[in-house]
Design an enzyme around this catalytic site. Structure first.
Site, PDB file in Angstrom:
ATOM      1  N   PRO A  64       0.815  -1.225   0.000  1.00  0.00           N
ATOM      2  CA  PRO A  64       0.000   0.000   0.000  1.00  0.00           C
ATOM      3  C   PRO A  64       0.849   1.275   0.000  1.00  0.00           C
ATOM      4  O   PRO A  64       0.339   2.347  -0.308  1.00  0.00           O
ATOM      5  CB  PRO A  64      -0.809  -0.100   1.303  1.00  0.00           C
ATOM      6  CG  PRO A  64      -0.753  -1.531   1.706  1.00  0.00           C
ATOM      7  CD  PRO A  64       0.539  -2.071   1.166  1.00  0.00           C
ATOM      8  N   GLU A  77       3.177  -8.100   8.691  1.00  0.00           N
ATOM      9  CA  GLU A  77       3.205  -6.632   8.791  1.00  0.00           C
ATOM     10  C   GLU A  77       4.097  -6.011   7.715  1.00  0.00           C
ATOM     11  O   GLU A  77       4.281  -4.796   7.681  1.00  0.00           O
ATOM     12  CB  GLU A  77       3.708  -6.185  10.175  1.00  0.00           C
ATOM     13  CG  GLU A  77       2.972  -6.802  11.340  1.00  0.00           C
ATOM     14  CD  GLU A  77       1.458  -6.724  11.216  1.00  0.00           C
ATOM     15  OE1 GLU A  77       0.950  -5.619  10.938  1.00  0.00           O
ATOM     16  OE2 GLU A  77       0.791  -7.764  11.376  1.00  0.00           O
ATOM     17  N   ARG A 129      -2.783  -8.564 -20.899  1.00  0.00           N
ATOM     18  CA  ARG A 129      -3.705  -8.266 -22.006  1.00  0.00           C
ATOM     19  C   ARG A 129      -3.154  -7.206 -22.961  1.00  0.00           C
ATOM     20  O   ARG A 129      -3.706  -7.002 -24.031  1.00  0.00           O
ATOM     21  CB  ARG A 129      -5.085  -7.886 -21.479  1.00  0.00           C
ATOM     22  CG  ARG A 129      -5.121  -6.641 -20.641  1.00  0.00           C
ATOM     23  CD  ARG A 129      -6.507  -6.423 -20.035  1.00  0.00           C
ATOM     24  NE  ARG A 129      -7.502  -6.012 -21.002  1.00  0.00           N
ATOM     25  CZ  ARG A 129      -7.530  -4.809 -21.600  1.00  0.00           C
ATOM     26  NH1 ARG A 129      -6.614  -3.903 -21.317  1.00  0.00           N
ATOM     27  NH2 ARG A 129      -8.465  -4.522 -22.470  1.00  0.00           N
ATOM     28  N   ASP A 137      -5.562   2.548 -27.427  1.00  0.00           N
ATOM     29  CA  ASP A 137      -4.460   3.510 -27.423  1.00  0.00           C
ATOM     30  C   ASP A 137      -4.923   4.929 -27.667  1.00  0.00           C
ATOM     31  O   ASP A 137      -4.515   5.848 -26.998  1.00  0.00           O
ATOM     32  CB  ASP A 137      -3.446   3.164 -28.521  1.00  0.00           C
ATOM     33  CG  ASP A 137      -2.552   2.037 -28.078  1.00  0.00           C
ATOM     34  OD1 ASP A 137      -2.635   1.661 -26.893  1.00  0.00           O
ATOM     35  OD2 ASP A 137      -1.790   1.533 -28.914  1.00  0.00           O
TER      36      ASP A 137
HETATM   37  N1  4GX Z   1      -1.529  -2.917  -3.020  1.00  0.00           N
HETATM   38  N2  4GX Z   1      -0.893  -5.555   0.798  1.00  0.00           N
HETATM   39  C1  4GX Z   1       1.474  -6.092   1.270  1.00  0.00           C
HETATM   40  C2  4GX Z   1       2.193  -6.668   3.532  1.00  0.00           C
HETATM   41  C3  4GX Z   1       2.728  -5.330   3.945  1.00  0.00           C
HETATM   42  C4  4GX Z   1       2.273  -4.699   5.115  1.00  0.00           C
HETATM   43  C5  4GX Z   1       2.794  -3.473   5.448  1.00  0.00           C
HETATM   44  C6  4GX Z   1       4.172  -3.562   3.544  1.00  0.00           C
HETATM   45  C7  4GX Z   1       3.761  -2.931   4.674  1.00  0.00           C
HETATM   46  C8  4GX Z   1      -1.397  -4.125  -1.203  1.00  0.00           C
HETATM   47  C9  4GX Z   1      -2.121  -3.114  -1.861  1.00  0.00           C
HETATM   48  C10 4GX Z   1      -1.700  -4.653   0.147  1.00  0.00           C
HETATM   49  C11 4GX Z   1      -1.263  -6.006   2.130  1.00  0.00           C
HETATM   50  C12 4GX Z   1       0.331  -6.165   0.284  1.00  0.00           C
HETATM   51  C13 4GX Z   1      -0.087  -5.913   3.099  1.00  0.00           C
HETATM   52  N3  4GX Z   1       3.665  -4.753   3.180  1.00  0.00           N
HETATM   53  N4  4GX Z   1      -0.416  -4.483  -2.005  1.00  0.00           N
HETATM   54  N5  4GX Z   1       1.086  -6.610   2.573  1.00  0.00           N
HETATM   55  N6  4GX Z   1      -3.179  -2.437  -1.421  1.00  0.00           N
HETATM   56  O1  4GX Z   1      -2.697  -4.257   0.697  1.00  0.00           O
HETATM   57  O2  4GX Z   1      -0.483  -3.750  -3.130  1.00  0.00           O
END
Ligand code: 4GX
Length: 246
Positions: free
Chosen positions: A88, A115, A153, A168
């Site tokens: 995130p 985490e 895709r 495009d």
């Molecule tokens: N877009 N997640 C990563 C583990 C995490 C926790 C804290 C870093 C810091 C997500 C999203 C996503 C859940 C993937 C937590 N990594 N990934 N994961 N939204 O929610 O890509």
């Protein structure tokens, strides 16, 4: 294109990649996907991949060594592979990024759990951090699938060739116009007459107008960045709001 997915849950990827368009693309060899279980790269006999955070706090953090060894193994075969961490905290994923990434010959997608991962993984091995949106998943696996789907895709041969050409140019960064198929009347709701008229220029104009209407109503942020012709601006001005657009 080659994609290596680093994950603790490789089984999550089996069925999405067997179905439909993605399955066909893999069958045809247009895209080669491998899953690599990070646990196989743990150093100790119990194959531990997580540990408590330094400084204390909730939950567990993914250890640096197993991820480092897994990435280094892939990179020993493909030094130029581009490594993406799904998180995130990353740059928001969009169509432009999908297009840029579709030109890379080899991607490594790193899927975190718990985490998160030890910050030194990012510092030493990650080229780019990507987020699929402002919500929290239980891990990066579904986010990796979203990237693969959107990128695949766009690869030559995956969809019909005329498809990508349309995307495009003219309709880029607008929402789609409404679609209809038979029957022409369903429970008193009629298909717009123009679509039955056979008048192709009128149909094109109607579709463009409806795409503009929806975009201005639902996603004015997209419209602000769209390249609009003077005809588009005219269509927007003559437009009355429609109840069905909210
Ligand atoms: N877009 N997640 C990563 C583990 C995490 C926790 C804290 C870093 C810091 C997500 C999203 C996503 C859940 C993937 C937590 N990594 N990934 N994961 N939204 O929610 O890509």
């Amino acid at each position: 294109m080659k994609v290596d997915i680093l994950t603790l849950f490789p089984n999550m990827f089996s069925s999405p990649f067997q179905e439909s368009i993605l399955g066909k693309a893999i069958e045809k060899g247009l895209i080669q996907i491998r899953t690599i279980n990070i646990r196989d790269y743990a150093l100790d006999k119990h194959q531990v991949v997580d540990d408590t955070p330094y400084g204390g706090g909730q939950g567990m953090v993914m250890k640096v060594e197993p991820i480092a060894r897994a990435i280094e193994w892939v990179k020993s075969q493909a030094p130029s592979a581009w490594t993406i961490h799904l998180t995130p905290q990353g740059n928001p994923f969009n169509q432009k990024m999908a297009q840029n990434l579709s030109n890379r010959p080899h991607l490594i997608l790193l899927c975190g759990r718990y985490e998160g991962i030890d910050e030194r993984v990012r510092e030493l091995f990650v080229d780019e951090e990507v987020s699929i949106g402002d919500y929290v998943l239980t891990g990066g696996e579904l986010a990796a699938m979203v990237l693969i789907d959107a990128i695949s895709r766009l690869l030559p041969g995956v969809l019909g060739s005329d498809r990508s050409a349309e995307e495009d140019s003219f309709f880029q960064s607008l929402l789609e116009y409404p679609q209809y198929t038979r029957p022409s009347s369903f429970r008193g709701v009629e298909v717009p007459e123009v679509l039955l008229s056979g008048n192709h220029s009128a149909i094109e104009r109607w579709r463009r107008k409806e795409a503009l209407r929806r975009t201005s109503k639902r996603r004015p942020d997209l419209l602000a960045n769209a390249q609009l012709s003077s005809e588009d601006k005219k269509l927007l001005e003559e437009m009355l709001p429609k109840k069905s657009d909210g």
